[in-house]
Motif scaffolding. Structure first.
Motif, PDB file in Angstrom:
ATOM      1  N   ILE A 155       5.179   3.952 -10.952  1.00  0.00           N
ATOM      2  CA  ILE A 155       4.304   5.552 -11.092  1.00  0.00           C
ATOM      3  C   ILE A 155       4.192   5.695  -9.398  1.00  0.00           C
ATOM      4  O   ILE A 155       4.247   6.916  -8.872  1.00  0.00           O
ATOM      5  CB  ILE A 155       2.898   5.261 -11.063  1.00  0.00           C
ATOM      6  CG1 ILE A 155       2.845   5.117 -12.640  1.00  0.00           C
ATOM      7  CG2 ILE A 155       2.157   6.022 -10.759  1.00  0.00           C
ATOM      8  CD1 ILE A 155       1.637   4.854 -12.967  1.00  0.00           C
ATOM      9  N   PRO A 156       3.781   5.021  -7.600  1.00  0.00           N
ATOM     10  CA  PRO A 156       3.788   5.770  -6.889  1.00  0.00           C
ATOM     11  C   PRO A 156       5.166   6.091  -6.483  1.00  0.00           C
ATOM     12  O   PRO A 156       5.540   6.572  -5.672  1.00  0.00           O
ATOM     13  CB  PRO A 156       3.046   4.055  -5.927  1.00  0.00           C
ATOM     14  CG  PRO A 156       2.626   3.122  -6.889  1.00  0.00           C
ATOM     15  CD  PRO A 156       3.143   3.893  -8.128  1.00  0.00           C
ATOM     16  N   HIS A 157       6.181   5.496  -6.936  1.00  0.00           N
ATOM     17  CA  HIS A 157       7.307   5.680  -6.607  1.00  0.00           C
ATOM     18  C   HIS A 157       7.972   7.163  -6.866  1.00  0.00           C
ATOM     19  O   HIS A 157       8.627   7.873  -7.106  1.00  0.00           O
ATOM     20  CB  HIS A 157       8.332   4.288  -6.852  1.00  0.00           C
ATOM     21  CG  HIS A 157       8.632   3.188  -6.134  1.00  0.00           C
ATOM     22  ND1 HIS A 157       8.198   2.931  -5.673  1.00  0.00           N
ATOM     23  CD2 HIS A 157       7.818   2.070  -6.803  1.00  0.00           C
ATOM     24  CE1 HIS A 157       7.430   2.111  -4.773  1.00  0.00           C
ATOM     25  NE2 HIS A 157       7.492   1.269  -5.675  1.00  0.00           N
ATOM     26  N   ILE A 158       7.241   7.694  -8.371  1.00  0.00           N
ATOM     27  CA  ILE A 158       8.059   8.945  -9.336  1.00  0.00           C
ATOM     28  C   ILE A 158       7.238   9.888  -8.933  1.00  0.00           C
ATOM     29  O   ILE A 158       8.233  11.009  -8.708  1.00  0.00           O
ATOM     30  CB  ILE A 158       7.280   8.044 -10.752  1.00  0.00           C
ATOM     31  CG1 ILE A 158       8.020   7.502 -11.478  1.00  0.00           C
ATOM     32  CG2 ILE A 158       7.013   9.318 -12.100  1.00  0.00           C
ATOM     33  CD1 ILE A 158       7.118   6.613 -12.465  1.00  0.00           C
ATOM     34  N   TYR A 159       5.522   9.823  -8.144  1.00  0.00           N
ATOM     35  CA  TYR A 159       5.243  10.798  -7.618  1.00  0.00           C
ATOM     36  C   TYR A 159       5.496  11.315  -6.333  1.00  0.00           C
ATOM     37  O   TYR A 159       6.446  10.682  -5.821  1.00  0.00           O
ATOM     38  CB  TYR A 159       3.449  10.107  -7.287  1.00  0.00           C
ATOM     39  CG  TYR A 159       2.746  11.169  -6.929  1.00  0.00           C
ATOM     40  CD1 TYR A 159       2.390  12.052  -7.197  1.00  0.00           C
ATOM     41  CD2 TYR A 159       2.652  11.401  -4.899  1.00  0.00           C
ATOM     42  CE1 TYR A 159       1.605  13.152  -6.571  1.00  0.00           C
ATOM     43  CE2 TYR A 159       1.607  12.863  -4.457  1.00  0.00           C
ATOM     44  CZ  TYR A 159       1.649  13.356  -5.499  1.00  0.00           C
ATOM     45  OH  TYR A 159       1.029  14.359  -4.159  1.00  0.00           O
ATOM     46  N   SER A 160       5.490  12.243  -6.460  1.00  0.00           N
ATOM     47  CA  SER A 160       5.989  13.207  -5.354  1.00  0.00           C
ATOM     48  C   SER A 160       5.752  14.849  -5.447  1.00  0.00           C
ATOM     49  O   SER A 160       4.884  15.244  -6.527  1.00  0.00           O
ATOM     50  CB  SER A 160       7.512  14.172  -5.503  1.00  0.00           C
ATOM     51  OG  SER A 160       8.498  14.380  -6.430  1.00  0.00           O
ATOM     52  N   LYS A 161       5.052  15.250  -4.046  1.00  0.00           N
ATOM     53  CA  LYS A 161       3.972  15.835  -3.874  1.00  0.00           C
ATOM     54  C   LYS A 161       4.411  17.650  -3.949  1.00  0.00           C
ATOM     55  O   LYS A 161       6.273  18.013  -4.432  1.00  0.00           O
ATOM     56  CB  LYS A 161       4.222  16.226  -1.805  1.00  0.00           C
ATOM     57  CG  LYS A 161       2.914  15.080  -0.896  1.00  0.00           C
ATOM     58  CD  LYS A 161       3.361  15.211   0.385  1.00  0.00           C
ATOM     59  CE  LYS A 161       2.040  14.404   0.273  1.00  0.00           C
ATOM     60  NZ  LYS A 161       2.564  15.265   2.741  1.00  0.00           N
ATOM     61  N   GLY A 162       3.378  17.498  -4.960  1.00  0.00           N
ATOM     62  CA  GLY A 162       4.295  19.941  -5.749  1.00  0.00           C
ATOM     63  C   GLY A 162       4.541  19.448  -6.702  1.00  0.00           C
ATOM     64  O   GLY A 162       4.022  20.700  -7.533  1.00  0.00           O
ATOM     65  N   MET A 163       4.631  18.504  -7.562  1.00  0.00           N
ATOM     66  CA  MET A 163       4.437  17.717  -8.737  1.00  0.00           C
ATOM     67  C   MET A 163       3.425  18.731 -10.146  1.00  0.00           C
ATOM     68  O   MET A 163       1.995  19.095  -9.528  1.00  0.00           O
ATOM     69  CB  MET A 163       4.436  16.089  -9.797  1.00  0.00           C
ATOM     70  CG  MET A 163       6.182  15.951  -8.817  1.00  0.00           C
ATOM     71  SD  MET A 163       6.266  14.204  -9.220  1.00  0.00           S
ATOM     72  CE  MET A 163       6.966  14.390 -10.892  1.00  0.00           C
ATOM     73  N   THR A 164       4.334  19.080 -11.087  1.00  0.00           N
ATOM     74  CA  THR A 164       2.901  19.654 -12.249  1.00  0.00           C
ATOM     75  C   THR A 164       2.520  18.086 -12.737  1.00  0.00           C
ATOM     76  O   THR A 164       3.282  16.987 -12.847  1.00  0.00           O
ATOM     77  CB  THR A 164       3.064  20.262 -13.603  1.00  0.00           C
ATOM     78  OG1 THR A 164       3.963  20.059 -13.662  1.00  0.00           O
ATOM     79  CG2 THR A 164       3.219  21.634 -11.747  1.00  0.00           C
ATOM     80  N   ASP A 165       1.012  17.965 -13.448  1.00  0.00           N
ATOM     81  CA  ASP A 165       1.464  16.900 -14.247  1.00  0.00           C
ATOM     82  C   ASP A 165       2.379  16.454 -15.265  1.00  0.00           C
ATOM     83  O   ASP A 165       3.025  15.264 -15.264  1.00  0.00           O
ATOM     84  CB  ASP A 165       0.071  17.297 -15.161  1.00  0.00           C
ATOM     85  CG  ASP A 165      -0.113  18.125 -15.855  1.00  0.00           C
ATOM     86  OD1 ASP A 165       0.703  18.692 -16.116  1.00  0.00           O
ATOM     87  OD2 ASP A 165      -1.342  18.513 -16.662  1.00  0.00           O
ATOM     88  N   ILE A 166       2.586  17.281 -16.293  1.00  0.00           N
ATOM     89  CA  ILE A 166       4.015  17.414 -16.736  1.00  0.00           C
ATOM     90  C   ILE A 166       5.305  17.570 -16.520  1.00  0.00           C
ATOM     91  O   ILE A 166       6.119  16.180 -16.881  1.00  0.00           O
ATOM     92  CB  ILE A 166       4.048  18.720 -18.101  1.00  0.00           C
ATOM     93  CG1 ILE A 166       4.639  18.191 -19.216  1.00  0.00           C
ATOM     94  CG2 ILE A 166       4.807  19.890 -17.095  1.00  0.00           C
ATOM     95  CD1 ILE A 166       4.623  17.449 -19.934  1.00  0.00           C
TER      96      ILE A 166
END
Length: 390
Positions: A155-166
């Protein structure tokens, strides 16, 4: 593939046959895929005809090609009397069917075709039988939970700033499928539609849903009002991840929560209370523990923390703190205040004390446990702290 061996299948059939005898029925018809798989290790369109003794008879509509002495092909329920007669099986006068899940039309056709036997509902009995797991099933759940944890660690690697939840959910679903997720999130009951699990962030966590899950969410469409709705992941809010552990036929259930940047102290407090509740339940529960007592313990700890108004929702608060899990994600027992159920060794339960904080989002964890004679054994091993994503 995880085939069910003959000994395992025989033991399950014996448990159902014992129930048929106890309820003084003469036969049972099984047609739902989850119960077919439980008894046989595969599914088909048709009926499993089980008598108090002996091997079951399979009346198959499709697929073609299933072979065996106990296989008969059928087009419609009205053929059952003649096909039973050919096998010298008398028409049952007391018949168990899955009343909770079959349509009224199907039940009526079966009853009329078989000359109006007295019908007994077997749905609850099958769920009760399935609630106590064999070591084979527990092994499947352990394997599933291990993969579940490995996916969550991405999960920490999937996340990037500006993403929406979907957008986040799509990336996580990709990792899930690559890890072997079946994609289907098996649930029991009406109004339980969901797609691979739930992602909640910010005030979308406050959105009430018609579906009987712990928390709601607006969803992307009025057709499926649950979970992610396109909300941006912004600093100061939380991201709750409750995605299906469906990497084996027997599932695991696990929730973890992440902070988008720095979140208010109340989020950390409520999240720690959730961890404390899980630890307290794990330390005090075992075979023989009343499920209502488990809910009471959680409720007492929430009340002492001063967070009752946020527990299991805000405007709409779920009145349970956990549930059984197995071939379906929501099996018996239910950890609820009015539950009459008692934990038994071999049951597998998910404990999910969660909080919804206005302006912040949902916090809390969920773990899957095996009920042992002297303890609960946690199988969802993954960091429980409120991890900050940046």
């Amino acid at each position: 593939m995880n085939p069910i061996n003959k000994k395992e299948s025989s033991q399950r059939l014996s448990r159902l046959q014992q129930t048929i005898r106890e309820l003084q029925a003469e036969a049972c018809l099984i047609s739902t895929t989850v119960n077919q798989f439980y008894l046989l290790g595969f599914i088909f369109d048709g009926f499993v005809f089980v008598q108090p003794e002996g091997d079951p008879v399979l009346f198959v509509k499709r697929p073609s090609g299933i072979k065996g002495d106990n296989i008969t092909y059928i087009r419609k329920p009205e053929q059952l009397p003649d096909l039973l007669h050919q096998r010298k099986i008398p028409l049952p006068r007391r018949l168990m069917v899955e009343n909770d899940v079959l349509s009224f039309s199907t039940v009526s056709r079966i009853q009329t075709a078989l000359e109006m036997p007295k019908l007994i509902n077997v749905s609850g009995e099958m769920r009760r039988i399935r609630s106590v797991k064999s070591e084979f099933e527990i092994k499947q759940m352990r394997e599933c939970a291990d993969i579940h944890a490995l996916v969550y660690k991405q999960i920490p690697h999937i996340y990037s700033k500006g993403m929406t939840d979907i957008e986040f959910q799509i990336e996580l679903e990709r990792e899930m499928r690559l890890a072997g997720s079946s994609g289907i999130f098996r649930t029991f009951g009406e109004n339980m539609d969901i797609f691979m699990g739930s992602i909640l962030t910010g005030d979308n966590a406050q959105s009430a849903s018609p579906f009987d899950f712990a928390l709601g969410g607006q969803g992307l469409s009025p057709l499926l009002p649950i979970g992610a709705n396109g909300t941006k992941l912004i600093p100061g809010t939380t991201l709750m991840v409750d995605m299906a552990g469906n990497y084996r036929p027997w599932m695991s259930d696990m929730t973890r929560t992440f902070a988008i940047g720095t979140v208010p102290d109340i989020a950390h407090k409520a999240h720690q209370v959730s961890i404390n509740i899980c630890n307290a339940i794990s330390a005090t529960s075992q075979s023989g523990t009343p499920c209502a007592n488990i809910y009471s313990l959680a409720e007492m700890m929430v009340r002492e923390s001063g967070l009752s108004g946020y527990f299991m929702g805000t405007a709409q608060q779920a009145k349970f703190v956990g549930h059984g899990v197995g071939l379906e994600i929501n099996e018996p027992p239910v950890l609820a205040p009015r539950s009459k159920e008692i934990l038994e060794a071999g049951m597998t339960i998910a404990v999910e004390p969660k909080f919804v904080l206005p302006g912040i989002g949902a916090v809390g964890i969920e773990n899957t446990y095996i009920v042992r004679n002297d303890r609960l054994e946690k199988i969802t091993g993954c960091e429980e702290e409120l991890v900050e994503l940046s």
